[in-house]
Design a protein around this motif. Structure first.
Motif, PDB file in Angstrom:
ATOM      1  N   PRO A 123       4.555  13.519   1.783  1.00  0.00           N
ATOM      2  CA  PRO A 123       3.902  12.384   1.597  1.00  0.00           C
ATOM      3  C   PRO A 123       4.087  11.531   0.314  1.00  0.00           C
ATOM      4  O   PRO A 123       4.263  10.120   0.204  1.00  0.00           O
ATOM      5  N   ILE A 124       4.740  12.369  -0.594  1.00  0.00           N
ATOM      6  CA  ILE A 124       5.367  11.477  -1.927  1.00  0.00           C
ATOM      7  C   ILE A 124       6.422  11.029  -1.366  1.00  0.00           C
ATOM      8  O   ILE A 124       6.632   9.705  -1.889  1.00  0.00           O
ATOM      9  N   LEU A 129       9.442   5.854   0.431  1.00  0.00           N
ATOM     10  CA  LEU A 129      10.372   5.164   1.327  1.00  0.00           C
ATOM     11  C   LEU A 129       9.538   4.115   2.173  1.00  0.00           C
ATOM     12  O   LEU A 129      10.299   3.032   2.445  1.00  0.00           O
ATOM     13  N   THR A 130       8.389   4.247   2.723  1.00  0.00           N
ATOM     14  CA  THR A 130       7.476   3.060   3.194  1.00  0.00           C
ATOM     15  C   THR A 130       7.598   2.144   2.281  1.00  0.00           C
ATOM     16  O   THR A 130       7.528   0.925   2.762  1.00  0.00           O
ATOM     17  N   GLU A 138       1.048  -4.117   3.774  1.00  0.00           N
ATOM     18  CA  GLU A 138       0.135  -2.778   3.644  1.00  0.00           C
ATOM     19  C   GLU A 138       0.448  -1.953   4.917  1.00  0.00           C
ATOM     20  O   GLU A 138       0.575  -2.661   6.122  1.00  0.00           O
ATOM     21  N   VAL A 139       0.602  -0.764   4.945  1.00  0.00           N
ATOM     22  CA  VAL A 139       0.530   0.034   6.040  1.00  0.00           C
ATOM     23  C   VAL A 139      -0.777   1.144   6.036  1.00  0.00           C
ATOM     24  O   VAL A 139      -1.049   1.795   5.060  1.00  0.00           O
ATOM     25  N   SER A 140      -1.160   1.210   7.100  1.00  0.00           N
ATOM     26  CA  SER A 140      -2.169   2.231   7.368  1.00  0.00           C
ATOM     27  C   SER A 140      -2.399   2.491   8.933  1.00  0.00           C
ATOM     28  O   SER A 140      -2.025   1.966   9.711  1.00  0.00           O
ATOM     29  N   GLN A 141      -2.731   3.742   8.828  1.00  0.00           N
ATOM     30  CA  GLN A 141      -3.068   4.161  10.146  1.00  0.00           C
ATOM     31  C   GLN A 141      -4.583   4.178  10.866  1.00  0.00           C
ATOM     32  O   GLN A 141      -5.344   3.718   9.902  1.00  0.00           O
ATOM     33  N   TRP A 211       7.291  -0.988  12.334  1.00  0.00           N
ATOM     34  CA  TRP A 211       8.651   0.008  12.237  1.00  0.00           C
ATOM     35  C   TRP A 211       8.916   0.597  10.940  1.00  0.00           C
ATOM     36  O   TRP A 211       9.368   1.860  10.922  1.00  0.00           O
ATOM     37  N   TYR A 212       8.422  -0.128  10.083  1.00  0.00           N
ATOM     38  CA  TYR A 212       8.732   0.652   8.550  1.00  0.00           C
ATOM     39  C   TYR A 212       7.864   1.595   8.238  1.00  0.00           C
ATOM     40  O   TYR A 212       8.319   2.130   7.227  1.00  0.00           O
ATOM     41  N   ALA A 213       6.904   1.991   9.009  1.00  0.00           N
ATOM     42  CA  ALA A 213       6.160   3.109   8.819  1.00  0.00           C
ATOM     43  C   ALA A 213       6.601   4.474   9.323  1.00  0.00           C
ATOM     44  O   ALA A 213       6.212   5.516   9.069  1.00  0.00           O
ATOM     45  N   VAL A 214       7.761   4.407  10.268  1.00  0.00           N
ATOM     46  CA  VAL A 214       8.071   5.326  11.025  1.00  0.00           C
ATOM     47  C   VAL A 214       9.101   6.244  10.351  1.00  0.00           C
ATOM     48  O   VAL A 214       8.759   7.652  10.422  1.00  0.00           O
TER      49      VAL A 214
END
Length: 259
Positions: A123-124, A129-130, A138-141, A211-214
């Protein structure tokens, strides 16, 4: 690629008379898992809304109800798919540590330690990378958004599902069945890479198609697939996956500590 396990004798672990699962059947199992999540989610979500409609003063608020829906959905989907896969693959292939098996064999302590370290690093590194790819976006699930709005007790109740049950069934699907099929056809190197890409891609809907979270999930997939191949066991990748998810959930409690 060399391995650090001693392959079991095929005659003692695998029923040679049983037809081994194929590519289509393996992909179908993965698809069934996500279809079941959609179906159970709709079922339990509908029941939740009906209960809230008839008993508005006796049920929790919407975010807490959604946590219950998520827990029931993942539990039911995992139980059904795990039962189907173990039944189809059979006890022999389930215990086989080689390319054609699911890897339910005891690993060495060395690989558990390596898995823990990779699970903490994932995750670090994945977060960096994300951040690099996403820029200011912002990226969240979806599950993180739900948990962030729920009460503390419900977030705690969700932890075993996210940290243990989810990783367990996903390792069975991706580093058990899928990686097994790919290794027997493509070899270890290609199987590790392709299974990791598939693992990351199938989570796109949960990532709102960002896509940038993949690549973050692809990195987790690479670590877990490498651990499965090197150790001959599915348990080290499970440990890495669980550690990764455990660290990711810290945001539920730190970002909303004042709520």
């Amino acid at each position: 690629m060399t391995h650090d396990y001693v392959p079991a004798s095929p005659s003692s672990t695998v029923d040679a008379s049983a037809r081994p699962p194929g590519v289509f059947e393996t992909i179908l199992c993965i698809a069934v898992y996500f279809v079941l999540q959609f179906a159970f989610g709709g079922l339990f979500g509908g029941i939740s809304m009906q209960i809230a409609q008839y008993f508005p003063d006796r049920v929790p608020q919407a975010p807490d109800r959604l946590i219950v829906v998520v827990i029931l959905t993942v539990l039911c989907s995992a139980l059904v798919v795990s039962w189907l896969m173990i039944r189809r693959w059979g006890a022999g292939r389930a215990m086989d540590p080689g390319p054609g098996g699911l890897g339910f064999t005891a690993p060495t302590g060395r690989f558990i330690a390596i898995a823990t370290a990779l699970g903490i690093a994932a995750p670090i590194l994945g977060g960096l990378l994300t951040q690099l790819l996403a820029g200011e976006h912002e990226v969240s699930q979806a599950v993180s958004d739900i948990a962030g709005k729920a009460h503390l007790g419900m977030r705690v109740a969700l932890l075993p599902v996210v940290v243990l049950i989810g990783p367990a069934v996903e390792e069975l699907l991706f580093r058990g069945a899928l990686l097994s099929i790919l290794r027997t056809r493509l070899g270890d190197g290609w199987a590790i890479g392709l299974s990791a890409v598939i693992f990351g891609t199938v989570h796109l809907p949960d990532l709102a198609w960002l896509w940038y979270a993949v690549p973050n999930l692809v990195l987790v997939g690479l670590f877990c697939a490498w651990l499965r191949v090197r150790s001959g066991s599915i348990w080290p990748p499970f440990v890495a996956h669980a550690a990764n998810n455990a660290l990711a959930t810290i945001a539920w409690f730190t970002a909303t500590a004042g709520s």
